[in-house]
Scaffold this motif. Structure first.
Motif, mmCIF file in Angstrom:
data_model
loop_
_atom_site.group_PDB
_atom_site.id
_atom_site.type_symbol
_atom_site.label_atom_id
_atom_site.label_comp_id
_atom_site.label_asym_id
_atom_site.label_seq_id
_atom_site.Cartn_x
_atom_site.Cartn_y
_atom_site.Cartn_z
ATOM 1 N N MET A 1 0.861 -1.187 0.000
ATOM 2 C CA MET A 1 0.000 0.000 0.000
ATOM 3 C C MET A 1 0.893 1.232 0.000
ATOM 4 O O MET A 1 1.646 1.472 0.937
ATOM 5 N N LEU A 2 0.805 1.985 -1.102
ATOM 6 C CA LEU A 2 1.690 3.126 -1.292
ATOM 7 C C LEU A 2 0.900 4.427 -1.410
ATOM 8 O O LEU A 2 -0.313 4.412 -1.653
ATOM 9 N N HIS A 3 1.617 5.527 -1.249
ATOM 10 C CA HIS A 3 1.029 6.824 -1.530
ATOM 11 C C HIS A 3 0.690 6.900 -3.012
ATOM 12 O O HIS A 3 1.493 6.526 -3.869
ATOM 13 N N VAL A 4 -0.519 7.360 -3.319
ATOM 14 C CA VAL A 4 -0.957 7.519 -4.700
ATOM 15 C C VAL A 4 -0.616 8.940 -5.138
ATOM 16 O O VAL A 4 -1.153 9.904 -4.585
ATOM 17 N N PRO A 5 0.282 9.100 -6.095
ATOM 18 C CA PRO A 5 0.681 10.454 -6.513
ATOM 19 C C PRO A 5 -0.523 11.275 -6.956
ATOM 20 O O PRO A 5 -1.444 10.745 -7.595
ATOM 21 N N PRO A 6 -0.551 12.564 -6.627
ATOM 22 C CA PRO A 6 -1.697 13.400 -6.989
ATOM 23 C C PRO A 6 -1.821 13.574 -8.499
ATOM 24 O O PRO A 6 -0.826 13.771 -9.195
ATOM 25 N N VAL A 7 -3.048 13.480 -8.975
ATOM 26 C CA VAL A 7 -3.351 13.690 -10.384
ATOM 27 C C VAL A 7 -4.556 14.618 -10.459
ATOM 28 O O VAL A 7 -5.539 14.423 -9.739
ATOM 29 N N THR A 155 5.197 5.277 5.995
ATOM 30 C CA THR A 155 5.753 5.958 7.160
ATOM 31 C C THR A 155 5.227 5.351 8.457
ATOM 32 O O THR A 155 5.812 5.557 9.516
ATOM 33 N N LEU A 156 4.120 4.595 8.352
ATOM 34 C CA LEU A 156 3.490 4.014 9.544
ATOM 35 C C LEU A 156 3.516 2.495 9.569
ATOM 36 O O LEU A 156 3.294 1.886 10.627
ATOM 37 N N MET A 157 3.764 1.861 8.439
ATOM 38 C CA MET A 157 3.827 0.402 8.446
ATOM 39 C C MET A 157 4.911 -0.096 7.499
ATOM 40 O O MET A 157 5.347 0.612 6.589
ATOM 41 N N ARG A 158 5.329 -1.314 7.771
ATOM 42 C CA ARG A 158 6.473 -1.906 7.071
ATOM 43 C C ARG A 158 6.101 -3.328 6.657
ATOM 44 O O ARG A 158 5.461 -4.058 7.417
ATOM 45 N N LEU A 159 6.507 -3.693 5.457
ATOM 46 C CA LEU A 159 6.269 -5.043 4.956
ATOM 47 C C LEU A 159 7.502 -5.901 5.204
ATOM 48 O O LEU A 159 8.615 -5.536 4.803
ATOM 49 N N ARG A 168 3.437 -4.845 9.246
ATOM 50 C CA ARG A 168 3.532 -4.608 10.682
ATOM 51 C C ARG A 168 3.594 -3.100 10.933
ATOM 52 O O ARG A 168 4.221 -2.368 10.169
ATOM 53 N N PRO A 169 2.964 -2.616 12.009
ATOM 54 C CA PRO A 169 3.101 -1.195 12.342
ATOM 55 C C PRO A 169 4.544 -0.856 12.684
ATOM 56 O O PRO A 169 5.251 -1.650 13.301
ATOM 57 N N ILE A 170 4.965 0.332 12.304
ATOM 58 C CA ILE A 170 6.295 0.815 12.664
ATOM 59 C C ILE A 170 6.298 1.511 14.020
ATOM 60 O O ILE A 170 7.199 1.261 14.826
ATOM 61 N N PRO A 171 5.315 2.368 14.336
ATOM 62 C CA PRO A 171 5.356 3.090 15.620
ATOM 63 C C PRO A 171 5.211 2.148 16.816
ATOM 64 O O PRO A 171 4.780 0.994 16.692
ATOM 65 N N SER A 172 5.538 2.639 17.963
ATOM 66 C CA SER A 172 5.465 1.849 19.193
ATOM 67 C C SER A 172 4.014 1.649 19.611
ATOM 68 O O SER A 172 3.160 2.516 19.408
ATOM 69 N N LYS A 173 3.757 0.490 20.222
ATOM 70 C CA LYS A 173 2.424 0.218 20.752
ATOM 71 C C LYS A 173 2.046 1.293 21.764
ATOM 72 O O LYS A 173 2.887 1.806 22.491
ATOM 73 N N TYR A 178 0.588 3.984 16.016
ATOM 74 C CA TYR A 178 0.508 2.521 15.992
ATOM 75 C C TYR A 178 -0.926 2.086 15.710
ATOM 76 O O TYR A 178 -1.165 1.178 14.891
ATOM 77 N N GLU A 179 -1.889 2.715 16.374
ATOM 78 C CA GLU A 179 -3.289 2.351 16.192
ATOM 79 C C GLU A 179 -3.737 2.602 14.763
ATOM 80 O O GLU A 179 -4.533 1.841 14.203
ATOM 81 N N ARG A 180 -3.239 3.666 14.153
ATOM 82 C CA ARG A 180 -3.594 3.946 12.766
ATOM 83 C C ARG A 180 -3.106 2.839 11.843
ATOM 84 O O ARG A 180 -3.854 2.346 10.984
ATOM 85 N N ALA A 181 -1.860 2.447 12.010
ATOM 86 C CA ALA A 181 -1.317 1.384 11.169
ATOM 87 C C ALA A 181 -2.052 0.075 11.407
ATOM 88 O O ALA A 181 -2.432 -0.632 10.456
ATOM 89 N N ASN A 182 -2.268 -0.255 12.653
ATOM 90 C CA ASN A 182 -2.918 -1.514 12.991
ATOM 91 C C ASN A 182 -4.357 -1.548 12.472
ATOM 92 O O ASN A 182 -4.824 -2.572 11.936
#
Length: 269
Positions: A1-7, A155-159, A168-173, A178-182
């Motif tokens: 899941m990536l940032h979708v460039p603005p169009v 910026t919030l999750m990592r594959l 997996r979420p990157i930020p700390s529990k 973290y809640e956003r990523a989860n």
């Protein structure tokens, strides 16, 4: 899941969306706006409607690979998805920035489920409206779900490309981040659909093979045209998040470190 460039949407469909939204906004009550948003969108979002045919054409061009879902990157994108659900936010039912192109397995479970970080309490609040509940405005707040049209999900999750191929979420529990990523991982079932990790692993092997071929041909002084075709094939491969993580995690994996050392230009692909 990536940032979708603005169009930017072309002028004619953009103007049509503004007019449609103005009709919704002019209704006197929130409940009337919600009802009209659902009815009007359903009537417009059909094949043959010039506005939505144009919208789908632009969304298709924005998708990864061969029109892959902007959430999971696996299934074909064939549904215009409202990031902010139209049942809750009729004021953006015809807002271009609120549209993503998604697949049914992502759009279905998400449906009208939505959480916000309350502007008042700064706690996470589920604003999903229960069935048959009064149609009232949701509590104001920032979305918990990651919006790939507006931000970079990585910026919030990592594959994990070294083993499980799960997000997996990157930020700390315990943090809102973290809640956003989860929440995003869970509501879209990015880890729960059994075929997805395998598809990401297949994509990883395909990316490695293409990059390895590129490096070999580059060393053999292949033509610029041949190298460009290999680059183009790599760019069209499904699951571009895998490629993004290969670049991000290259120094952690010896094979990748060596390949990118030989082809540093691939970091820009």
């Amino acid at each position: 899941m990536l940032h979708v460039p603005p169009v930017t949407l072309p002028t004619t469909p953009a103007a049509a969306l503004l007019s449609l939204q103005a009709d919704i906004d002019a209704l006197p009550t929130f409940a009337e706006r919600v009802a009209a948003a659902k009815t009007r969108f359903s009537s417009k979002n059909r094949k043959g409607d010039t506005t939505f045919d144009a919208i789908k054409e632009v969304l298709t061009a924005m998708c990864a690979g061969r029109c892959r879902c902007m959430y999971c990157e696996d299934s074909a994108a064939d549904e215009v998805e409202h990031f902010r659900p139209k049942d809750l936010y009729p004021e953006v039912v015809f807002a271009w920035i609120n549209y993503l192109y998604a697949c049914g397995p992502c759009n279905g479970p998400k449906n009208n489920r939505f959480q916000v970080l309350s502007a008042k309490s700064r706690t996470i609040v589920d604003v999903t409206r229960p069935l048959k509940a009064p149609v009232t405005e949701p509590e104001p707040g920032d979305p918990v779900l990651i919006d790939p049209r507006r931000e970079d999900p990585l910026t919030l999750m990592r594959l994990d490309i070294r083993g499980t191929f799960l997000f997996r979420p990157i930020p700390s529990k315990g943090t809102h981040e973290y809640e956003r990523a989860n929440y995003t991982i869970n509501i879209l079932h990015l880890n729960e659909r059994d075929h997805l990790p395998g598809a990401r692993k297949d994509a990883y092997e395909a990316y490695c093979a293409l990059l390895h071929r590129y490096v070999l041909k580059k060393k053999a002084s292949a033509s610029a045209e041949y190298l460009a075709r290999t680059e183009s094939a790599l760019r069209r491969t499904h699951h571009p998040t895998v490629w993004a993580e290969m670049k991000r995690q290259r120094d952690e994996i010896p094979e990748l470190r060596a390949l990118f050392r030989e082809a540093p230009e691939a970091m820009q692909w």
